[in-house]
Enzyme design. Structure first.
Site, PDB file in Angstrom:
ATOM      1  N   HIS A 179      66.187  55.269  40.570  1.00 29.25           N
ATOM      2  CA  HIS A 179      65.085  54.683  39.802  1.00 29.25           C
ATOM      3  C   HIS A 179      64.589  55.614  38.698  1.00 29.25           C
ATOM      4  CE1 HIS A 179      62.423  56.891  42.730  1.00 29.25           C
ATOM      5  NE2 HIS A 179      61.699  57.050  41.641  1.00 29.25           N
ATOM      6  N   ASP A 259      65.820  43.502  49.652  1.00 36.86           N
ATOM      7  CA  ASP A 259      65.648  44.529  50.674  1.00 36.86           C
ATOM      8  C   ASP A 259      66.641  45.676  50.566  1.00 36.86           C
ATOM      9  OD1 ASP A 259      63.757  42.775  51.508  1.00 36.86           O
ATOM     10  OD2 ASP A 259      64.874  42.025  53.228  1.00 36.86           O
ATOM     11  N   SER A 335      59.903  62.535  43.091  1.00 44.34           N
ATOM     12  CA  SER A 335      61.001  61.645  43.458  1.00 44.34           C
ATOM     13  C   SER A 335      62.295  62.110  42.805  1.00 44.34           C
ATOM     14  CB  SER A 335      60.677  60.204  43.050  1.00 44.34           C
ATOM     15  OG  SER A 335      60.398  60.106  41.676  1.00 44.34           O
TER      16      SER A 335
END
Length: 402
Positions: A179, A259, A335
């Site tokens: 991401h 998911d 992150s």
């Protein structure tokens, strides 16, 4: 500046980080090598040029909590081939997609068959967190001073120009979160001209403000003198290296809206030139109960402490075959950090740190007017190890044991 009263707490942290687990009554935890399946590229085709529309998000939302992930059906062989196919973004803006083949893998076997120590994935329930991304008392520590900052294992932490962190896992390779470069629909702004920053000291080190640690702590820090310099933002700077290629698994690109996407929130960057620092090895993620003290560690560049490298460790909590939930204090910017463990390498007869996951970050799940919050890391499974190792080595022969 860190007060002298904080030194005992900092020293105790370093003991936990560097000293062998001789005080533990449990048996010595060892890395267990296992035969790794083969993930090979088969066909590569060109894709349309990305648009680089949005800024990178440093937090990630998911509709699926730990119980939801545990109930998800195991992917089939053909599912895995689709999920482990990958895109490669080149520094000239070209984008390619590569199909893969999988050999020597049984999708119905345990994720880490070499680690068979009781029920897999059962852990104590996490307590309710008290503050967003910080669990009770903030347990993070800023690392500063050449004695520690530029020494292994802290030296493997790097900063991405998109705002995330990463970890050196090869001579010119950086492991991070998907991401940080791709929002699930397209590559983010800055991904084409992605840079990796190496934190270094300016020429004039803060020697006048150095403080000394007890010898029983410093003697166990690899190659470091017994000296600690308190944080000083004006004494730090970054040296940047451009990324040549960025690999992102299709499991993230295809699944970010559902998911399964969280399981594939990892990416590998290939730099244009070697970084000339020691890197950390990859390792297949053991079950949490196999970790010494169930403890995981990682260092990154949290946004609320600009210019500082922030280290933390914590007890691993719940887990699925692909995700590890924990209560490590973190803020956006951390992150992409490599989550690592330290265990005994019986073959080399020494303690060895290995990256066993990628810190995905703070995630939340909305359920009927309530929300649940988690700090989540993506575990390196045998298949992910095979894929990432191939990206680094360029062959499968050097990737058969992990």
């Amino acid at each position: 500046m860190r007060s002298r009263a904080a030194l005992p707490r900092f020293a105790s942290l370093l003991c936990l980080l560097f000293l062998p687990s001789v005080l533990s009554s449990s048996p010595r935890r060892q890395w267990i090598l296992q035969r790794i399946p083969v993930v090979l590229p088969q066909q590569t085709k060109a894709r349309p040029t990305p648009q680089f529309l949005n800024e990178a998000r440093l937090d990630v939302a998911s509709p699926c909590d730990p119980e939801c992930h545990k109930k998800a059906p195991l992917p089939s062989y053909w599912d895995l081939r689709s999920l482990l196919a990958y895109e490669t973004l080149h520094s000239d803006g070209q984008l390619t997609e590569t199909a893969i083949g999988i050999y020597g893998y049984n999708p119905y076997s345990s994720t880490s068959p070499a680690y068979s120590s009781g029920s897999f994935g059962k852990a104590e329930r996490s307590h309710v967190r008290k503050k967003r991304q910080i669990f009770g008392h903030d347990g993070r520590f800023s690392i500063a001073g050449q004695s520690f900052l530029l020494k292994y294992p802290f030296s493997v932490a790097v900063k991405l120009s998109t705002g995330c962190s990463g970890t050196l896992v090869g001579d010119r390779h950086v492991l991070t979160a998907a991401h940080c470069v791709h929002d699930g629909k397209n590559y983010v702004k800055g991904a084409q001209r992605l840079r990796v920053g190496f934190l270094k000291l300016k020429q004039r080190d803060a020697q006048h403000s150095s403080m000394y640690l007890p010898s029983n702590v410093s003697n166990h820090i690899e190659g470091a003198p017994a000296q600690y310099s308190p944080p000083a933002n004006d004494k730090m700077k970054f040296q940047w290296i451009r990324a040549k290629r960025t690999h992102v698994p299709k499991g993230w690109i295809k699944g970010n809206a559902n998911d399964i996407g969280m399981d594939y929130d990892y990416a590998l960057l290939e730099l244009k030139k070697p970084h000339k620092r020691r890197h950390m090895k990859l390792g297949v993620s053991p079950p949490a109960q196999r970790l010494p003290g169930r403890r995981v560690h990682f260092s990154g560049f949290d946004n609320d402490r600009p210019g500082q490298l922030v280290y933390r460790f914590c007890r691993a909590g719940e887990e699925t075959s692909d995700l590890l939930y924990q209560h490590c204090d973190a803020q956006p910017g951390a992150s992409g950090s490599g989550v690592y463990a330290r265990m005994w390498d019986g073959r080399r007869r020494r303690w060895e740190r290995k990256v066993i996951g990628v810190f995905s970050g703070h995630q939340w799940v909305e359920k009927k007017e309530t929300s649940q919050e988690f700090n989540v890391a993506v575990r390196i499974t045998p298949l992910k190890y095979a894929q990432i190792c191939y990206w680094i080595k360029g062959n499968f022969v050097d990737c058969r044991e992990g």
